[in-house]
Enzyme design. Structure first.
Site, PDB file in Angstrom:
ATOM      1  N   SER A   1      -1.219   0.303   4.680  1.00  0.00           N
ATOM      2  CA  SER A   1      -1.954   0.059   6.051  1.00  0.00           C
ATOM      3  C   SER A   1      -3.265  -1.208   5.704  1.00  0.00           C
ATOM      4  O   SER A   1      -3.171  -2.165   4.997  1.00  0.00           O
ATOM      5  CB  SER A   1      -2.407   1.444   6.533  1.00  0.00           C
ATOM      6  OG  SER A   1      -2.836   0.903   7.836  1.00  0.00           O
TER       7      SER A   1
ATOM      8  N   ASP B   1       7.985   2.992  11.613  1.00  0.00           N
ATOM      9  CA  ASP B   1       6.593   2.581  11.617  1.00  0.00           C
ATOM     10  C   ASP B   1       6.294   1.562  12.771  1.00  0.00           C
ATOM     11  O   ASP B   1       6.677   0.022  12.549  1.00  0.00           O
ATOM     12  CB  ASP B   1       6.017   2.135  10.243  1.00  0.00           C
ATOM     13  CG  ASP B   1       4.475   1.486  10.277  1.00  0.00           C
ATOM     14  OD1 ASP B   1       3.981   1.603  11.587  1.00  0.00           O
ATOM     15  OD2 ASP B   1       4.143   1.310   9.251  1.00  0.00           O
TER      16      ASP B   1
ATOM     17  N   HIS C   1       3.926   5.402  10.968  1.00  0.00           N
ATOM     18  CA  HIS C   1       3.098   4.865   9.961  1.00  0.00           C
ATOM     19  C   HIS C   1       2.588   5.636   8.984  1.00  0.00           C
ATOM     20  O   HIS C   1       2.285   5.240   7.894  1.00  0.00           O
ATOM     21  CB  HIS C   1       2.102   4.047  10.803  1.00  0.00           C
ATOM     22  CG  HIS C   1       0.904   3.143  10.137  1.00  0.00           C
ATOM     23  ND1 HIS C   1       1.425   2.247   9.242  1.00  0.00           N
ATOM     24  CD2 HIS C   1      -0.508   3.578   9.938  1.00  0.00           C
ATOM     25  CE1 HIS C   1       0.386   1.686   8.787  1.00  0.00           C
ATOM     26  NE2 HIS C   1      -0.747   2.510   8.878  1.00  0.00           N
TER      27      HIS C   1
END
Length: 376
Positions: free
Chosen positions: A155, A320, A353
């Protein structure tokens, strides 16, 4: 005591103080700063086996193992980092660091401003991914690490790995960019802005100087985390984990909790508001919004990536939707355009995610294979 299999074991954070001022991308200058970090494994004689782990929005330096005073609090990537794990600490010397602006020991809004002797609060300058990497480079210097064998992150951490390859091409041999993106979409910026507004409009925020009032903008933090958590999960995962199950028999016909998913989000919000700093949340989401290495290249990501020399592993996850696989493929295409060495894995997962934090066998197999191929 929660002693996970093949864990690095008991670890202790360390602190590095830097007296040389750090000029930030936004124009402010930090006269001095501290970085809190942890290390796992041993640095080899050639100092060629060091791996930097960069954390995401709510992460910190505690990547693996446990602390003596909190043995049940395993590091956030303990399933990935340790002896015999994909990032094997028998081979690599792993460094985890809490970024500038953080609330886990590194200099940030909760730290004292040397000019006033009081916490920085809202006066702490906005920091960027570029600033974090510049500070991490100073830590590398302090540790005697001229070049990282790899820099890895998921991320927002993946953005830092990218920035390392862009800013210090001679100091990184491999960049592992997991569940990340070359910049946020308008939708992602919108989610961040709603989360920030929840904090900024909390009556207990006091313009960011809530420390002086002895309060915490818990309501705003709680809402921000609830919103964020929705974006970290996939619809499939929420359906499988919660569905439309009720907390108790029958509908309540009130605004209290009816559904399991409501209870879960409230729990996550309350938990987060109990340990995270609101000013740090604001700073970190702004760093996410601002990251865009192609900005100075007319939006041409391939042109921005032309100066990198590291080898890349890019990993995305099928469900995601916050950082969708097509965003990872943008990075891959930009690297391929420049004839650079890049491997890409798109992992089937229902976990959205948050998949990059989980012990998925296909994901971990790809990570293990890549790290085994890194020569130190």
């Amino acid at each position: 005591m929660n002693k996970a299999t093949n864990s690095v074991g008991e670890v202790a954070p360390q602190r590095a103080h830097f007296d040389t001022p750090l000029a930030l991308a936004g124009g402010a200058v930090l006269p001095a700063f501290d970085l809190v970090y942890e290390t796992y494994g041993e640095l080899n004689a050639a100092r060629s086996n060091a791996v930097l782990v960069c954390h995401a929005l709510s992460g910190n330096h505690h990547v693996a193992g446990w602390h003596a005073d909190h043995p049940k609090n395993l590091g956030w990537w303990d399933n990935l980092v340790g002896p015999g794990k994909p990032l094997d600490t028998r081979k690599f010397f792993v460094v985890g660091v809490n970024n500038l602006g953080g609330c886990f020991g590194s200099t940030g809004p909760v730290s004292d401003n040397p000019a006033t002797g009081r916490p920085w609060g809202a006066d702490f300058p906005v920091v960027t991914v570029e600033d974090w990497v510049a500070a991490q480079a100073r830590l590398a210097d302090r540790l005697g690490i001229e070049s990282w064998a790899a820099v890895i992150g998921g991320s927002l951490g993946g953005m830092q790995a990218m920035q390392w390859a862009l800013e210090y091409p001679d100091r990184i041999r491999h960049a592992l960019v997991i569940a990340s993106a070359p910049k946020l979409t308008a939708q992602n910026i919108a989610f961040n802005e709603v989360a920030r507004q929840a904090i900024l409009t909390d009556p207990d925020f006091h313009g960011g100087h809530y420390y002086a009032h002895g309060v915490v903008p818990a309501r705003g933090l709680r809402l921000a985390r609830m919103l964020g958590h929705i974006t970290y999960l996939s619809d499939d995962q929420m359906a499988e984990k919660f569905g439309r199950r009720l907390r108790q028999e029958g509908l309540q016909f009130s605004y209290d909790v009816d559904f399991e998913i409501e209870s879960y989000l409230r729990y996550q919000g309350d938990k987060f508001a109990g340990f995270f700093d609101a000013n740090t949340y604001l700073i970190t989401t702004k760093a996410l919004d601002y990251f865009d290495p192609a900005r100075d290249y007319g939006g041409d990501l391939a042109a921005a990536l032309a100066r990198t020399r590291a080898k890349f592993l890019v990993v995305s996850f099928s469900t995601d939707w916050r950082f969708a696989p097509e965003r990872s493929r943008e990075i891959v295409y930009g690297l391929v355009h420049n004839g650079l060495d890049v491997s890409y894995a798109e992992v089937e997962s229902i976990a959205g995610h948050d998949s990059f934090l989980l012990d998925d066998p296909h994901y971990h197999a790809a990570m293990r294979a890549y790290f085994e191929g890194i020569r130190v």
